[in-house]
Design a protein around this motif. Structure first.
Motif, mmCIF file in Angstrom:
data_model
loop_
_atom_site.group_PDB
_atom_site.id
_atom_site.type_symbol
_atom_site.label_atom_id
_atom_site.label_comp_id
_atom_site.label_asym_id
_atom_site.label_seq_id
_atom_site.Cartn_x
_atom_site.Cartn_y
_atom_site.Cartn_z
ATOM 1 N N LYS A 16 0.815 -1.214 0.000
ATOM 2 C CA LYS A 16 0.000 0.000 0.000
ATOM 3 C C LYS A 16 0.852 1.270 0.000
ATOM 4 O O LYS A 16 0.365 2.335 -0.372
ATOM 5 N N LEU A 17 2.110 1.145 0.405
ATOM 6 C CA LEU A 17 2.973 2.325 0.520
ATOM 7 C C LEU A 17 4.084 2.362 -0.535
ATOM 8 O O LEU A 17 4.994 3.176 -0.439
ATOM 9 N N GLU A 18 3.996 1.501 -1.542
ATOM 10 C CA GLU A 18 5.017 1.497 -2.600
ATOM 11 C C GLU A 18 5.135 2.846 -3.285
ATOM 12 O O GLU A 18 6.219 3.283 -3.635
ATOM 13 N N ARG A 19 4.017 3.512 -3.492
ATOM 14 C CA ARG A 19 4.018 4.793 -4.213
ATOM 15 C C ARG A 19 4.564 5.953 -3.382
ATOM 16 O O ARG A 19 4.821 7.030 -3.909
ATOM 17 N N ALA A 20 4.748 5.753 -2.101
ATOM 18 C CA ALA A 20 5.285 6.798 -1.216
ATOM 19 C C ALA A 20 6.801 6.847 -1.395
ATOM 20 O O ALA A 20 7.556 6.228 -0.657
ATOM 21 N N ARG A 21 7.242 7.588 -2.385
ATOM 22 C CA ARG A 21 8.654 7.604 -2.777
ATOM 23 C C ARG A 21 9.547 8.352 -1.789
ATOM 24 O O ARG A 21 10.760 8.189 -1.808
ATOM 25 N N ASN A 22 8.973 9.172 -0.921
ATOM 26 C CA ASN A 22 9.768 9.929 0.060
ATOM 27 C C ASN A 22 9.718 9.295 1.454
ATOM 28 O O ASN A 22 10.076 9.929 2.440
ATOM 29 N N LEU A 23 9.301 8.029 1.529
ATOM 30 C CA LEU A 23 9.148 7.331 2.809
ATOM 31 C C LEU A 23 10.295 6.360 3.048
ATOM 32 O O LEU A 23 10.642 5.575 2.166
ATOM 33 N N THR A 24 10.861 6.423 4.246
ATOM 34 C CA THR A 24 11.860 5.455 4.710
ATOM 35 C C THR A 24 11.320 4.817 5.983
ATOM 36 O O THR A 24 10.889 5.523 6.896
ATOM 37 N N VAL A 25 11.343 3.490 6.023
ATOM 38 C CA VAL A 25 10.868 2.758 7.196
ATOM 39 C C VAL A 25 12.027 1.926 7.738
ATOM 40 O O VAL A 25 12.618 1.117 7.013
ATOM 41 N N VAL A 26 12.356 2.151 9.006
ATOM 42 C CA VAL A 26 13.479 1.482 9.648
ATOM 43 C C VAL A 26 12.971 0.732 10.874
ATOM 44 O O VAL A 26 12.246 1.293 11.703
ATOM 45 N N ASN A 27 13.371 -0.535 10.980
ATOM 46 C CA ASN A 27 12.999 -1.349 12.134
ATOM 47 C C ASN A 27 14.162 -1.422 13.116
ATOM 48 O O ASN A 27 15.305 -1.653 12.730
ATOM 49 N N ILE A 28 13.851 -1.188 14.379
ATOM 50 C CA ILE A 28 14.810 -1.377 15.465
ATOM 51 C C ILE A 28 14.414 -2.699 16.130
ATOM 52 O O ILE A 28 13.300 -2.805 16.649
ATOM 53 N N PRO A 29 15.281 -3.717 16.079
ATOM 54 C CA PRO A 29 14.916 -5.016 16.669
ATOM 55 C C PRO A 29 14.482 -4.888 18.127
ATOM 56 O O PRO A 29 14.983 -4.027 18.860
ATOM 57 N N ALA A 30 13.567 -5.753 18.528
ATOM 58 C CA ALA A 30 13.001 -5.698 19.881
ATOM 59 C C ALA A 30 14.082 -5.786 20.960
ATOM 60 O O ALA A 30 13.990 -5.112 21.991
ATOM 61 N N GLU A 31 15.124 -6.592 20.731
ATOM 62 C CA GLU A 31 16.198 -6.728 21.728
ATOM 63 C C GLU A 31 16.937 -5.397 21.894
ATOM 64 O O GLU A 31 17.321 -5.020 22.999
ATOM 65 N N THR A 32 17.137 -4.710 20.787
ATOM 66 C CA THR A 32 17.836 -3.423 20.831
ATOM 67 C C THR A 32 16.992 -2.373 21.537
ATOM 68 O O THR A 32 17.498 -1.617 22.379
ATOM 69 N N SER A 33 15.701 -2.318 21.218
ATOM 70 C CA SER A 33 14.850 -1.319 21.874
ATOM 71 C C SER A 33 14.713 -1.608 23.364
ATOM 72 O O SER A 33 14.642 -0.683 24.174
ATOM 73 N N ALA A 34 14.721 -2.888 23.736
ATOM 74 C CA ALA A 34 14.669 -3.235 25.164
ATOM 75 C C ALA A 34 15.952 -2.785 25.868
ATOM 76 O O ALA A 34 15.908 -2.298 27.005
ATOM 77 N N ALA A 35 17.096 -2.907 25.191
ATOM 78 C CA ALA A 35 18.359 -2.445 25.769
ATOM 79 C C ALA A 35 18.366 -0.918 25.894
ATOM 80 O O ALA A 35 18.858 -0.372 26.884
ATOM 81 N N LEU A 36 17.800 -0.230 24.891
ATOM 82 C CA LEU A 36 17.705 1.231 24.960
ATOM 83 C C LEU A 36 16.820 1.669 26.126
ATOM 84 O O LEU A 36 17.099 2.662 26.794
ATOM 85 N N GLU A 37 15.746 0.932 26.359
ATOM 86 C CA GLU A 37 14.816 1.266 27.441
ATOM 87 C C GLU A 37 15.539 1.315 28.787
ATOM 88 O O GLU A 37 15.228 2.140 29.644
ATOM 89 N N LYS A 38 16.542 0.468 28.961
ATOM 90 C CA LYS A 38 17.282 0.434 30.222
ATOM 91 C C LYS A 38 18.106 1.702 30.447
ATOM 92 O O LYS A 38 18.506 1.989 31.572
ATOM 93 N N LEU A 39 18.359 2.461 29.375
ATOM 94 C CA LEU A 39 19.097 3.719 29.510
ATOM 95 C C LEU A 39 18.199 4.871 29.966
ATOM 96 O O LEU A 39 18.698 5.928 30.364
ATOM 97 N N ALA A 40 16.883 4.675 29.891
ATOM 98 C CA ALA A 40 15.932 5.758 30.174
ATOM 99 C C ALA A 40 15.921 6.137 31.649
ATOM 100 O O ALA A 40 15.789 5.291 32.526
ATOM 101 N N LYS A 41 16.087 7.443 31.867
ATOM 102 C CA LYS A 41 15.998 8.016 33.206
ATOM 103 C C LYS A 41 15.400 9.405 33.053
ATOM 104 O O LYS A 41 15.424 9.987 31.973
ATOM 105 N N ARG A 42 14.877 9.955 34.112
ATOM 106 C CA ARG A 42 14.291 11.300 34.047
ATOM 107 C C ARG A 42 15.336 12.343 33.681
ATOM 108 O O ARG A 42 15.030 13.350 33.070
ATOM 109 N N SER A 43 16.576 12.098 34.064
ATOM 110 C CA SER A 43 17.675 12.988 33.718
ATOM 111 C C SER A 43 18.794 12.124 33.148
ATOM 112 O O SER A 43 19.286 11.216 33.824
#
Length: 181
Positions: free
Chosen positions: A121-148
């Motif tokens: 459905k999005l083939e015609r969207a020539r200015n679109l880039t879709v990037v997947n961040i693997p679930a393991e990587t996003s879970a590792a990033l979540e551990k970096l999250a702090k209020r400061s």
């Protein structure tokens, strides 16, 4: 009573050798009550990948007409529109009509299923880039999250490392769709 946003502050030093961009940014991130730390960190990651003085966080989940991040030119036209998560086809096509470039950073274990349902459905969207961040990587990033947060981001030869001086995450990315050159 409506729940209020939780404010996160991040000082991020970016060394992007692929773009020859070196800067320090002080970010203020409003975390929507329904948003997870994982999603906040994917927004920070998207910021680091596209960082420049004009890139800004928007109202995001607080306003359905705005992306998570955008960059406007001096006339107010939208140069870059950045979504985080799994937006629907209608939203992405609308974004592609409004902005010069549109990026989606998806990060769920179900991202492959989401993309399989939208790819044709999005083939015609020539200015679109879709990037997947693997679930393991996003879970590792979540551990970096702090209020400061004090973060360092290094980008070289397409690889990205994000560190808080205690933990370091190598961010693997899989491109589902690249914008036409």
């Amino acid at each position: 009573m409506a729940l209020k946003a939780t404010i996160y502050k991040a000082d991020i030093q970016i060394a992007d050798m692929d773009r020859n961009y070196y800067a320090e940014h002080g970010l203020t991130i409003a975390r929507h009550p329904s948003e997870t730390d994982e999603r906040v960190m994917i927004r920070v990651l998207a910021y680091a990948l596209h960082a420049n003085e004009a890139l800004a966080f928007t109202k995001g989940l607080f306003d359905t007409d705005e992306p998570d991040l955008w960059q406007k030119d001096l006339t107010g036209a939208i140069d870059t529109w950045i979504e985080v998560g799994q937006p629907d086809e209608k939203r992405l096509l609308k974004a592609c009509g409004r902005a010069e470039r549109v990026y989606v950073y998806c990060y769920s274990a179900t991202s492959h299923i989401w993309w399989k349902g939208l790819a044709n459905k999005l083939e015609r969207a020539r200015n679109l880039t879709v990037v997947n961040i693997p679930a393991e990587t996003s879970a590792a990033l979540e551990k970096l999250a702090k209020r400061s947060m004090q973060l360092q981001c290094t980008i070289q030869d397409g690889q990205l490392w994000l560190t808080d001086s205690v933990d370091t995450v190598l961010v693997e990315r899989e491109t589902f769709k690249a914008a036409a050159a």
